[in-house]
Design a protein around this motif. Structure first.
Motif, PDB file in Angstrom:
ATOM      1  N   TYR A  60      -4.350 -12.593  16.159  1.00 14.69           N
ATOM      2  CA  TYR A  60      -5.780 -11.949  15.498  1.00 14.69           C
ATOM      3  C   TYR A  60      -6.625 -12.839  14.945  1.00 14.69           C
ATOM      4  O   TYR A  60      -6.980 -13.517  14.291  1.00 14.69           O
ATOM      5  N   PRO A  61      -8.201 -11.669  15.544  1.00 13.86           N
ATOM      6  CA  PRO A  61      -9.574 -12.623  15.506  1.00 13.86           C
ATOM      7  C   PRO A  61      -9.004 -12.179  14.159  1.00 13.86           C
ATOM      8  O   PRO A  61      -9.236 -11.657  13.396  1.00 13.86           O
ATOM      9  N   ASP A  62     -10.155 -13.195  13.777  1.00 14.30           N
ATOM     10  CA  ASP A  62     -10.469 -12.971  12.040  1.00 14.30           C
ATOM     11  C   ASP A  62     -11.183 -12.282  11.417  1.00 14.30           C
ATOM     12  O   ASP A  62     -11.226 -11.255  10.821  1.00 14.30           O
ATOM     13  N   TYR A  63     -12.332 -11.836  12.600  1.00 16.33           N
ATOM     14  CA  TYR A  63     -13.271 -10.052  12.468  1.00 16.33           C
ATOM     15  C   TYR A  63     -12.034  -9.139  12.292  1.00 16.33           C
ATOM     16  O   TYR A  63     -12.079  -8.595  10.993  1.00 16.33           O
ATOM     17  N   VAL A  64     -10.634  -8.891  12.564  1.00 18.93           N
ATOM     18  CA  VAL A  64      -9.966  -7.945  12.850  1.00 18.93           C
ATOM     19  C   VAL A  64      -8.793  -8.109  11.548  1.00 18.93           C
ATOM     20  O   VAL A  64      -9.114  -7.422  10.576  1.00 18.93           O
ATOM     21  N   VAL A  65      -8.345  -8.776  10.804  1.00 19.56           N
ATOM     22  CA  VAL A  65      -7.790  -9.573  10.024  1.00 19.56           C
ATOM     23  C   VAL A  65      -9.046  -9.761   8.783  1.00 19.56           C
ATOM     24  O   VAL A  65      -8.293  -8.595   7.854  1.00 19.56           O
ATOM     25  N   SER A  66      -9.739  -9.434   9.094  1.00 16.10           N
ATOM     26  CA  SER A  66     -10.697  -9.473   7.629  1.00 16.10           C
ATOM     27  C   SER A  66     -11.219  -7.982   6.929  1.00 16.10           C
ATOM     28  O   SER A  66     -11.114  -6.855   6.313  1.00 16.10           O
ATOM     29  N   ARG A  67     -10.626  -7.206   8.324  1.00 17.57           N
ATOM     30  CA  ARG A  67     -10.819  -5.343   7.960  1.00 17.57           C
ATOM     31  C   ARG A  67     -10.123  -4.749   7.774  1.00 17.57           C
ATOM     32  O   ARG A  67     -10.038  -3.443   7.436  1.00 17.57           O
ATOM     33  N   ARG A  68      -8.633  -5.095   8.514  1.00 19.09           N
ATOM     34  CA  ARG A  68      -7.752  -4.468   9.309  1.00 19.09           C
ATOM     35  C   ARG A  68      -5.952  -4.928   8.781  1.00 19.09           C
ATOM     36  O   ARG A  68      -5.209  -4.221   8.564  1.00 19.09           O
ATOM     37  N   VAL A  69      -6.331  -6.328   7.865  1.00 18.46           N
ATOM     38  CA  VAL A  69      -5.009  -6.763   7.668  1.00 18.46           C
ATOM     39  C   VAL A  69      -4.384  -6.710   6.042  1.00 18.46           C
ATOM     40  O   VAL A  69      -6.309  -7.309   5.808  1.00 18.46           O
ATOM     41  N   TYR A  70      -4.076  -5.752   5.427  1.00 21.37           N
ATOM     42  CA  TYR A  70      -3.569  -6.124   3.607  1.00 21.37           C
ATOM     43  C   TYR A  70      -2.373  -6.785   3.501  1.00 21.37           C
ATOM     44  O   TYR A  70      -1.276  -6.430   3.814  1.00 21.37           O
ATOM     45  N   PRO A  71      -2.347  -7.526   2.122  1.00 24.31           N
ATOM     46  CA  PRO A  71      -1.466  -7.998   1.975  1.00 24.31           C
ATOM     47  C   PRO A  71      -0.396  -6.282   1.411  1.00 24.31           C
ATOM     48  O   PRO A  71      -0.732  -5.635   0.944  1.00 24.31           O
ATOM     49  N   GLN A  72       0.962  -6.737   1.791  1.00 18.48           N
ATOM     50  CA  GLN A  72       2.254  -5.653   1.952  1.00 18.48           C
ATOM     51  C   GLN A  72       2.747  -5.718   0.224  1.00 18.48           C
ATOM     52  O   GLN A  72       3.340  -6.675  -0.464  1.00 18.48           O
ATOM     53  N   PRO A  73       2.480  -5.006  -0.017  1.00 17.90           N
ATOM     54  CA  PRO A  73       3.325  -4.511  -1.853  1.00 17.90           C
ATOM     55  C   PRO A  73       4.280  -5.047  -1.884  1.00 17.90           C
ATOM     56  O   PRO A  73       5.241  -5.138  -1.775  1.00 17.90           O
ATOM     57  N   GLU A  74       4.172  -5.775  -3.536  1.00 18.54           N
ATOM     58  CA  GLU A  74       5.752  -6.284  -3.559  1.00 18.54           C
ATOM     59  C   GLU A  74       6.604  -5.075  -4.321  1.00 18.54           C
ATOM     60  O   GLU A  74       6.137  -4.268  -4.592  1.00 18.54           O
ATOM     61  N   LYS A  75       7.700  -5.619  -3.518  1.00 14.40           N
ATOM     62  CA  LYS A  75       8.998  -4.573  -3.882  1.00 14.40           C
ATOM     63  C   LYS A  75       9.622  -4.850  -5.348  1.00 14.40           C
ATOM     64  O   LYS A  75       9.565  -5.898  -5.346  1.00 14.40           O
TER      65      LYS A  75
END
Length: 78
Positions: A62-77
């Motif tokens: 995934y290019p940095d552009y996509v990571v910065s806009r569409r990738v989020y950390p998964q909340p801890e269970k």
């Protein structure tokens, strides 16, 4: 999220371009910029594993552009 904030092994949520679908993956590593090649992140997407044979782990760049806009950390269970 900034691509440099991701740590190897971190679980992430990746939104599709339209924002309707999401996939879950594990951040593997970030590849630095090289001459004539942009920086990108390798994320192992669970849903993509095995699509190209039994040895396919689902590693997707995934290019940095996509990571910065569409990738989020998964909340801890809990």
């Amino acid at each position: 999220m900034k691509p440099t904030d991701l740590k190897p092994g971190a679980r992430v949520i990746i939104e599709s371009h339209g924002g309707r679908d999401v996939v879950v993956g594990t951040f593997i590593r970030r590849v630095s910029r090289q001459p004539n090649r942009p920086a990108h992140s390798i994320i192992r997407v669970d849903d993509f594993a095995g699509l190209h044979g039994s040895d396919d782990l689902g590693d997707t760049p995934y290019p940095d552009y996509v990571v910065s806009r569409r990738v989020y950390p998964q909340p801890e269970k809990k």
